[in-house]
Scaffold this motif. Structure first.
Motif, short mmCIF file in Angstrom:
data_model
loop_
_atom_site.label_atom_id
_atom_site.label_comp_id
_atom_site.label_asym_id
_atom_site.label_seq_id
_atom_site.Cartn_x
_atom_site.Cartn_y
_atom_site.Cartn_z
N GLU A 190 -60.70 -21.67 -0.50
CA GLU A 190 -61.37 -21.40 -1.77
C GLU A 190 -60.40 -20.75 -2.74
O GLU A 190 -59.54 -19.95 -2.34
CB GLU A 190 -62.54 -20.44 -1.54
N ILE A 191 -60.57 -21.09 -3.99
CA ILE A 191 -59.79 -20.44 -5.04
C ILE A 191 -60.81 -19.83 -5.99
O ILE A 191 -61.75 -20.52 -6.42
CB ILE A 191 -58.91 -21.46 -5.80
N VAL A 192 -60.65 -18.55 -6.27
CA VAL A 192 -61.59 -17.89 -7.17
C VAL A 192 -60.83 -17.39 -8.39
O VAL A 192 -59.85 -16.65 -8.25
CB VAL A 192 -62.30 -16.71 -6.46
N LEU A 193 -61.25 -17.83 -9.56
CA LEU A 193 -60.59 -17.42 -10.80
C LEU A 193 -61.46 -16.39 -11.51
O LEU A 193 -62.53 -16.71 -12.00
CB LEU A 193 -60.36 -18.63 -11.71
N HIS A 194 -60.99 -15.14 -11.51
CA HIS A 194 -61.78 -14.06 -12.08
C HIS A 194 -61.38 -13.74 -13.52
O HIS A 194 -62.03 -12.98 -14.19
CB HIS A 194 -61.55 -12.76 -11.27
N ASN A 195 -60.21 -14.23 -13.92
CA ASN A 195 -59.69 -13.75 -15.21
C ASN A 195 -60.20 -14.59 -16.38
O ASN A 195 -60.78 -15.65 -16.22
CB ASN A 195 -58.15 -13.71 -15.18
N SER A 196 -59.93 -14.07 -17.56
CA SER A 196 -60.45 -14.73 -18.76
C SER A 196 -59.60 -15.93 -19.18
O SER A 196 -59.92 -16.62 -20.14
CB SER A 196 -60.50 -13.72 -19.89
N ASP A 197 -58.50 -16.14 -18.43
CA ASP A 197 -57.63 -17.28 -18.78
C ASP A 197 -58.08 -18.57 -18.10
O ASP A 197 -57.37 -19.57 -18.14
CB ASP A 197 -56.18 -17.00 -18.35
N MET A 247 -52.04 -23.42 -9.65
CA MET A 247 -53.33 -22.80 -9.36
C MET A 247 -53.88 -23.24 -8.01
O MET A 247 -54.93 -22.76 -7.59
CB MET A 247 -54.35 -23.16 -10.45
N LYS A 307 -57.92 -17.61 -2.29
CA LYS A 307 -56.96 -17.08 -3.26
C LYS A 307 -57.77 -16.60 -4.45
O LYS A 307 -58.48 -17.40 -5.07
CB LYS A 307 -55.99 -18.19 -3.67
N ILE A 308 -57.70 -15.32 -4.71
CA ILE A 308 -58.50 -14.75 -5.80
C ILE A 308 -57.58 -14.32 -6.93
O ILE A 308 -56.72 -13.45 -6.74
CB ILE A 308 -59.35 -13.55 -5.29
N TRP A 309 -57.73 -14.96 -8.07
CA TRP A 309 -56.90 -14.62 -9.22
C TRP A 309 -57.53 -13.43 -9.93
O TRP A 309 -58.62 -13.54 -10.50
CB TRP A 309 -56.77 -15.81 -10.17
N ILE A 310 -56.84 -12.29 -9.87
CA ILE A 310 -57.34 -11.07 -10.50
C ILE A 310 -56.90 -11.06 -11.96
O ILE A 310 -57.60 -10.60 -12.85
CB ILE A 310 -56.76 -9.84 -9.76
N HIS A 311 -55.71 -11.55 -12.19
CA HIS A 311 -55.12 -11.61 -13.50
C HIS A 311 -54.15 -12.79 -13.48
O HIS A 311 -53.87 -13.33 -12.41
CB HIS A 311 -54.38 -10.29 -13.79
N LYS A 312 -53.66 -13.16 -14.66
CA LYS A 312 -52.73 -14.30 -14.73
C LYS A 312 -51.57 -14.18 -13.73
O LYS A 312 -51.14 -15.16 -13.15
CB LYS A 312 -52.17 -14.37 -16.15
N LEU A 360 -50.60 -9.81 -4.28
CA LEU A 360 -49.28 -10.30 -4.73
C LEU A 360 -49.19 -10.25 -6.25
O LEU A 360 -50.18 -10.47 -6.95
CB LEU A 360 -49.07 -11.75 -4.29
#
Lengths: 143, 100
Positions: free
Chosen positions: A61-68, A116, B7-12, B35
């Protein structure tokens, strides 16, 4: 709001990738026993390999939390992911022809998607074959 | 048995990579790594929580990805790690994480 992307990869493919990278599970095991748990990727790959060999199911799973999020998930890029989940493309050029886009833009979008984790490349001779294991993309609104 | 990678994107330029191996509801192995992407070096691990050989602990790494500190700590679930990373982010490297 966040976006949750689910991928399913055949365990056989994962094991083949490990074999290409490390040779045998024993050689990886020796490397990990020397470095203990300090080398993140090797330690994790060993555990994944060990359990997949015993028949475990593999989920990603890939989770995108940011506003980008939408800088990355543009409609054109999602169109590529959508195409690759339903069809096979033997090269980036073939893919660009199939989606009626020019090669350069297709290539750049694939690189952004690769960063990504939505697309992967498999080498075949001189060609790089784009593949996507994405099965679901979900936008979640948090209350 | 399930092998779950997240994979959790916290920020760019900041992610948490998580690996959990479960048998039914029992977690056999976990590894959660924070990371950070740096311009010249690419992705590098800052902090990793895992239970290698059944020993829950937390590791800190320097700029060369060399282990600089390893301390035992309580077992950490992914949700807890996400919460810690979102609050403290890069400051985690200077904190005593075994106490959290």
């Amino acid at each position: 709001m966040y976006v949750n992307i689910k991928k399913i990869k055949d365990p056989e493919i994962v094991i083949e990738e490990f074999q290409d990278q490390y040779g045998t599970i024993n050689s990886l095991s020796q490397r990990v026993s020397i470095s203990k748990c300090t080398t993140k990727n090797e330690m994790e790959d060993l555990m994944v390999w060990k359990y997949l060999k015993s028949g475990a199911v593999f989920e990603e799973e890939i989770v995108l939390h940011n506003s980008d999020i939408f800088d990355v998930l543009t409609p054109k890029r999602m169109e590529l992911v959508d195409y690759l989940t339903k069809n096979k493309a033997s090269s980036i050029r073939k893919l660009s022809e199939a989606v009626h886009r020019n090669y350069k833009n297709t290539y750049d979008d694939l690189l952004a998607l690769e960063k990504m984790g939505l697309v992967e490349f498999k080498r075949s001779g001189k060609s790089r074959i784009p593949i996507s294991f994405v099965i679901r993309v979900e936008t979640v609104f948090e209350h | 048995m399930r092998v779950m990678k997240k994979k959790i994107w916290i920020h760019k330029n900041e992610v948490i990579e998580s690996l959990v191996i479960a048998e039914g509801s029992k977690i056999k192995f976990y590894s959660h790594t924070y990371l950070v992407r740096e311009r010249s070096r690419g992705w590098r691990p800052y902090v990793k929580w895992d239970n290698w050989e059944g020993q829950p602990h937390v590791d800190k790494f320097d700029a060369n990805e060399t282990l600089i500190e390893q301390k035992p700590c309580n077992e950490k679930g992914l949700e807890e790690v996400i919460k810690l990373v979102k609050i403290f982010r890069r400051n985690l490297i200077t904190m005593d994480l075994s106490q959290l």
